[in-house]
Design a protein around this motif. Sequence first.
Motif, short mmCIF file in Angstrom:
data_model
loop_
_atom_site.label_atom_id
_atom_site.label_comp_id
_atom_site.label_asym_id
_atom_site.label_seq_id
_atom_site.Cartn_x
_atom_site.Cartn_y
_atom_site.Cartn_z
N ARG A 13 -0.81 5.62 2.93
CA ARG A 13 -1.53 6.37 1.90
C ARG A 13 -0.56 6.94 0.86
NH1 ARG A 13 -4.99 10.28 4.65
NH2 ARG A 13 -6.29 8.46 5.00
N THR A 14 0.59 7.42 1.32
CA THR A 14 1.60 7.93 0.40
C THR A 14 2.14 6.80 -0.48
OG1 THR A 14 2.22 9.63 2.00
CG2 THR A 14 3.80 9.15 0.25
N ARG A 16 0.58 3.98 -1.21
CA ARG A 16 -0.51 3.52 -2.06
C ARG A 16 -0.74 4.44 -3.24
NH1 ARG A 16 -5.96 4.14 0.78
NH2 ARG A 16 -5.60 6.23 0.00
N ASP A 17 -0.60 5.76 -3.03
CA ASP A 17 -0.87 6.71 -4.10
C ASP A 17 0.19 6.70 -5.19
OD1 ASP A 17 -3.19 7.47 -2.88
OD2 ASP A 17 -2.35 9.26 -1.93
N GLY A 18 1.36 6.14 -4.92
CA GLY A 18 2.43 6.14 -5.90
C GLY A 18 2.48 4.91 -6.78
N TRP A 22 -4.98 -0.35 -6.31
CA TRP A 22 -6.28 -1.01 -6.46
C TRP A 22 -6.25 -2.05 -7.57
CZ3 TRP A 22 -9.08 -0.79 -2.44
CH2 TRP A 22 -9.02 0.33 -1.61
N TRP A 120 -3.89 3.03 -15.28
CA TRP A 120 -3.22 3.81 -14.24
C TRP A 120 -2.09 4.63 -14.83
CZ3 TRP A 120 1.68 3.78 -11.86
CH2 TRP A 120 1.76 4.50 -10.68
N PRO A 123 1.77 9.28 -10.76
CA PRO A 123 1.38 10.62 -10.27
C PRO A 123 2.17 11.76 -10.90
CG PRO A 123 1.78 9.12 -8.44
CD PRO A 123 2.15 8.40 -9.68
#
Length: 149
Positions: A13-14, A16-18, A22, A120, A123
């Motif tokens: 998850r970490t 993927r979030d960076g 998608w 996109w 972050p």
Amino acid sequence: MRVAATATRREFRTWRDGRPFWAGLFTFAAGLPIIYFPYAHLKFGAIPLALSTSAGAGSLIIGVLLVALAVSLWFHQQARVFAGIAVILLALVSFPVANFGGLLIGLTSGLIGGSLACAWIPPTAAAESQPAANPASTTIPAGEDHGGT
């Protein structure tokens, strides 16, 4: 065993979030049907359906480029705008070249993936552009005069 799975999910998850995960996933999913359909021999009941055309090489090139752009979106986030525009253009070119863009599956997925890649924001940049968490600290109290007439 459960703790290791939880830690692995948290690490994924970490990761993927960076990145535009998608966008890369939709782009990867766009490349697969574009590669597959020109070389597949499908049957609907007793009716054979052959989608093999002279554009098989074009389909292969477009599909491989889409898969390569998906991987670059995952591992080279700085090229996201270039990759997004390239994905959109390749998806549009796949419509006449690659059996209606992989029977519209690859075309649609490519357009979504390219749009997500262009939209996109990393972050750190997204966190800096958000307003302050405490709006009360930036307002002027009602009873104070600060140099106005």
